[in-house]
Design a protein around this motif. Structure first.
Motif, mmCIF file in Angstrom:
data_model
loop_
_atom_site.group_PDB
_atom_site.id
_atom_site.type_symbol
_atom_site.label_atom_id
_atom_site.label_comp_id
_atom_site.label_asym_id
_atom_site.label_seq_id
_atom_site.Cartn_x
_atom_site.Cartn_y
_atom_site.Cartn_z
ATOM 1 N N ALA A 267 0.947 -1.243 0.108
ATOM 2 C CA ALA A 267 -0.038 -0.029 0.178
ATOM 3 C C ALA A 267 0.935 1.203 -0.140
ATOM 4 C CB ALA A 267 -0.837 0.205 1.272
ATOM 5 N N VAL A 268 0.504 2.318 -0.748
ATOM 6 C CA VAL A 268 0.886 3.473 -0.613
ATOM 7 C C VAL A 268 -0.111 4.532 0.388
ATOM 8 C CG1 VAL A 268 1.995 5.626 -1.950
ATOM 9 C CG2 VAL A 268 2.245 3.608 -2.756
ATOM 10 N N LEU A 269 0.374 4.836 1.323
ATOM 11 C CA LEU A 269 -0.535 5.911 2.137
ATOM 12 C C LEU A 269 -0.108 7.149 1.776
ATOM 13 C CD1 LEU A 269 0.242 3.855 5.566
ATOM 14 C CD2 LEU A 269 -1.478 3.379 3.792
ATOM 15 N N VAL A 270 -1.157 7.971 1.401
ATOM 16 C CA VAL A 270 -0.846 9.341 0.927
ATOM 17 C C VAL A 270 -1.835 10.294 1.700
ATOM 18 C CG1 VAL A 270 -1.209 10.747 -1.329
ATOM 19 C CG2 VAL A 270 -0.820 8.256 -1.471
ATOM 20 N N PHE A 271 -1.146 11.568 2.274
ATOM 21 C CA PHE A 271 -1.538 12.374 2.942
ATOM 22 C C PHE A 271 -1.353 13.699 2.476
ATOM 23 C CE2 PHE A 271 -0.272 8.706 5.569
ATOM 24 C CZ PHE A 271 -1.260 8.472 6.304
ATOM 25 N N GLU A 272 -2.693 14.532 2.550
ATOM 26 C CA GLU A 272 -2.590 15.968 2.060
ATOM 27 C C GLU A 272 -2.004 16.742 3.296
ATOM 28 O OE1 GLU A 272 -5.134 19.821 1.269
ATOM 29 O OE2 GLU A 272 -6.283 17.853 1.392
ATOM 30 N N THR A 273 -0.778 17.355 3.228
ATOM 31 C CA THR A 273 -0.031 18.202 4.169
ATOM 32 C C THR A 273 -0.246 19.602 3.845
ATOM 33 O OG1 THR A 273 1.906 17.966 3.140
ATOM 34 C CG2 THR A 273 1.389 16.326 4.498
ATOM 35 N N ILE B 154 -3.880 1.954 -2.746
ATOM 36 C CA ILE B 154 -3.479 3.313 -2.438
ATOM 37 C C ILE B 154 -4.524 3.861 -1.504
ATOM 38 C CG2 ILE B 154 -3.419 5.810 -2.943
ATOM 39 C CD1 ILE B 154 -2.605 4.739 -6.017
ATOM 40 N N ILE B 155 -4.178 4.375 -0.434
ATOM 41 C CA ILE B 155 -5.004 4.924 0.854
ATOM 42 C C ILE B 155 -4.772 6.154 1.098
ATOM 43 C CG2 ILE B 155 -6.049 4.848 3.011
ATOM 44 C CD1 ILE B 155 -4.536 1.913 1.440
ATOM 45 N N LEU B 156 -5.605 7.365 0.432
ATOM 46 C CA LEU B 156 -5.411 8.611 0.670
ATOM 47 C C LEU B 156 -6.215 9.455 1.457
ATOM 48 C CD1 LEU B 156 -4.602 10.887 -2.356
ATOM 49 C CD2 LEU B 156 -6.454 11.702 -0.944
ATOM 50 N N VAL B 157 -5.631 10.121 2.225
ATOM 51 C CA VAL B 157 -6.352 10.938 3.170
ATOM 52 C C VAL B 157 -6.008 12.405 2.844
ATOM 53 C CG1 VAL B 157 -6.672 11.760 5.740
ATOM 54 C CG2 VAL B 157 -5.922 9.283 5.022
ATOM 55 N N TYR C 280 -8.409 3.874 -2.285
ATOM 56 C CA TYR C 280 -9.417 4.124 -1.227
ATOM 57 C C TYR C 280 -9.036 5.696 -0.338
ATOM 58 C CZ TYR C 280 -10.070 -1.030 -0.903
ATOM 59 O OH TYR C 280 -10.367 -2.318 -1.129
ATOM 60 N N THR C 281 -10.410 6.250 -0.265
ATOM 61 C CA THR C 281 -10.045 7.804 0.064
ATOM 62 C C THR C 281 -10.645 8.058 1.393
ATOM 63 O OG1 THR C 281 -11.738 8.432 -1.347
ATOM 64 C CG2 THR C 281 -9.575 8.604 -2.285
ATOM 65 N N VAL C 282 -9.977 8.839 1.989
ATOM 66 C CA VAL C 282 -10.673 9.465 3.525
ATOM 67 C C VAL C 282 -11.035 11.060 3.245
ATOM 68 C CG1 VAL C 282 -10.593 9.614 5.806
ATOM 69 C CG2 VAL C 282 -9.763 7.709 4.881
ATOM 70 N N GLY C 283 -12.003 11.306 2.854
ATOM 71 C CA GLY C 283 -12.304 12.877 2.764
ATOM 72 C C GLY C 283 -12.142 13.670 3.699
ATOM 73 N N ASP D 62 -13.424 14.776 13.712
ATOM 74 C CA ASP D 62 -11.868 14.397 13.637
ATOM 75 C C ASP D 62 -11.780 12.818 14.195
ATOM 76 O OD1 ASP D 62 -10.045 17.320 15.097
ATOM 77 O OD2 ASP D 62 -11.398 17.014 13.323
ATOM 78 N N ARG D 63 -12.953 12.380 14.829
ATOM 79 C CA ARG D 63 -12.594 11.039 15.615
ATOM 80 C C ARG D 63 -13.368 9.991 14.538
ATOM 81 N NH1 ARG D 63 -16.921 13.248 18.569
ATOM 82 N NH2 ARG D 63 -19.312 12.354 17.889
ATOM 83 N N SER D 64 -14.047 10.676 13.270
ATOM 84 C CA SER D 64 -14.602 9.837 12.285
ATOM 85 C C SER D 64 -13.305 9.120 11.315
ATOM 86 C CB SER D 64 -15.684 10.462 11.438
ATOM 87 O OG SER D 64 -16.663 10.740 12.162
ATOM 88 N N ILE D 65 -12.289 10.015 11.358
ATOM 89 C CA ILE D 65 -10.948 9.576 10.623
ATOM 90 C C ILE D 65 -10.958 7.891 11.105
ATOM 91 C CG2 ILE D 65 -8.718 9.502 10.238
ATOM 92 C CD1 ILE D 65 -9.020 12.686 10.552
ATOM 93 N N GLU D 66 -10.723 7.596 12.259
ATOM 94 C CA GLU D 66 -10.450 6.250 12.672
ATOM 95 C C GLU D 66 -11.555 5.318 12.310
ATOM 96 O OE1 GLU D 66 -10.222 6.148 16.941
ATOM 97 O OE2 GLU D 66 -8.283 7.331 16.923
#
Length: 377
Positions: A103-109, A198-201, A228-231, A318-322
């Motif tokens: 997996a590639v874990l991708v995070f907006e920074t 790919i899991i992108l946040v 997979y994406t976490v908006g 915030d807690r919905s990320i988990e």
């Protein structure tokens, strides 16, 4: 602590079912990536330089839910039917999520999500426990005005968690499509025996990317990569909106529009559906892949998941990320993997895939198709 306990309590019983299914499927042949050239096949290159060959084996993950949205783990090979451009195919290999994951874990920074960064950092352990697992590996990317390779592929959970836990916000840009393209490139080189995800946040926006979303999704499909994406969003209206997976039937032929264009705006399925208040995400994903374009203004995260058979999770707090990561991890451990050698339909262009099951009341999700370039003369 509460989230971790809830995670183990939720997965305890499904994990047993997965183990039983994996044991039963252990005699199946090892699956491979979607593009496997036959012996003697001449490799062609598209004008952009991407390798293209005639498809000899198509491999895809398939997720099945019941009418209560629970994962269904009890199906076997004979329950599935696969159509490629309307032609039924013979399923060659069948498995249930047993192969190790890369997996590639991708995070907006970007600075836009600075208030949410502490919650993202705290979720680090969930990525290793629920997604990577004991046999998987992962790389970590961050993106703002640049795409930053923060960690190469590793199976060291401590290193992965440390990298996520030390994420820092940067500039205001969000090169989402470039980040996805980088992730696809990294996964393309992983062993064919591994599942690829790919899991992108991040937010549902792109700013400054050079890559086109349609081209990125085309390559992801050909490389058997699920996105997979976490908006994340600070806009309440967007957080309350429900994903749309279907829309009204068009009254005009494909590629034509019933209304004149908005002055100064190019007509695309996105712009027209936005005017009408509807977006058929799956149809838009197919259109983008076929045209290799980036003509999408809203819902790029949903489009990316629809194009590859993944899952989009919107976060309200915030807690919905988990909770979102937990849901993605559950799916990754409960995917059927089917492969077939296309027969009766090997033409260049877009190939639509449709998967159904014999049993009623079940919802099946997989990538909608793949695109083949015409051979060069």
């Amino acid at each position: 602590m509460t989230s971790t306990f809830a995670f183990f309590r939720r997965l305890a019983f499904p994990a047993c079912l997965v183990l039983m299914a994996l044991t039963a499927a252990s005699g199946q042949a090892q699956t491979q990536g979607p593009i496997v050239p036959k012996a003697g096949t001449v490799v062609q290159k598209s004008p952009e330089g991407a390798i293209r060959v005639k498809v000899a084996l198509v491999t895809m993950p398939v997720t099945v839910h019941d009418n209560k949205d629970e994962l269904v783990l009890s199906l076997d090979k004979t329950d599935f039917h696969v159509l490629d451009n309307g032609v039924e195919q013979n399923i060659e290999t069948f498995d249930l999520g047993g192969e190790p994951l890369s997996a590639v874990l991708v995070f907006e920074t970007s600075s836009h999500i600075a208030p949410l960064m502490p919650a993202v950092q705290k979720s680090a352990i969930l990525f290793t426990q629920t997604i990577i697992g004991p046999s998987g590996d992962a790389a970590v990317l961050g993106y703002n005005d640049t795409v930053d390779r923060l960690l190469p592929f590793t199976s060291d959970h401590d290193q992965i968690e440390k990298t996520i836990g030390s994420l820092k916000t940067g500039t205001s840009g969000a090169r989402l499509y470039d980040a996805l393209s980088t992730a696809v490139g990294l996964l393309r080189n992983r062993p064919v025996s591994r599942r690829r995800a790919i899991i992108l946040v991040g937010e549902a926006r792109d700013s400054g990317s050079e890559e086109k979303l349609g081209e990125v999704l085309r390559e992801a499909q050909l490389s058997n990569i699920v996105i997979y994406t976490v908006g994340l969003s600070s806009t309440a209206a967007e957080m309350r909106s429900e994903p749309r997976q279907s829309g009204p039937i068009s009254a005009t032929p494909p590629g034509t529009f019933g209304l004149p264009p908005v002055p100064g705006q190019v007509q695309t399925p996105t712009t027209e559906q936005q005017r009408e208040g509807n977006i058929d995400v799956l149809a838009l994903a197919e259109w983008l892949v076929q045209h290799a374009t980036d003509a999408v203004k809203d819902r790029p995260l949903e489009v990316a998941t629809a194009a590859t058979g993944g899952l989009y999770q919107s976060t309200f707090r915030d807690r919905s990320i988990e909770k979102a990561i937990d849901a993605i991890g559950g799916e990754l451990n409960a995917q059927y993997v089917l492969s077939y050698r296309p027969t009766g339909s090997d033409a260049a262009g877009y190939h639509q895939i449709k998967v159904t099951v014999n049993k009623t009341g079940l919802k099946v999700r997989t990538r909608p198709g793949y695109y083949l370039d015409a051979p060069q003369s």
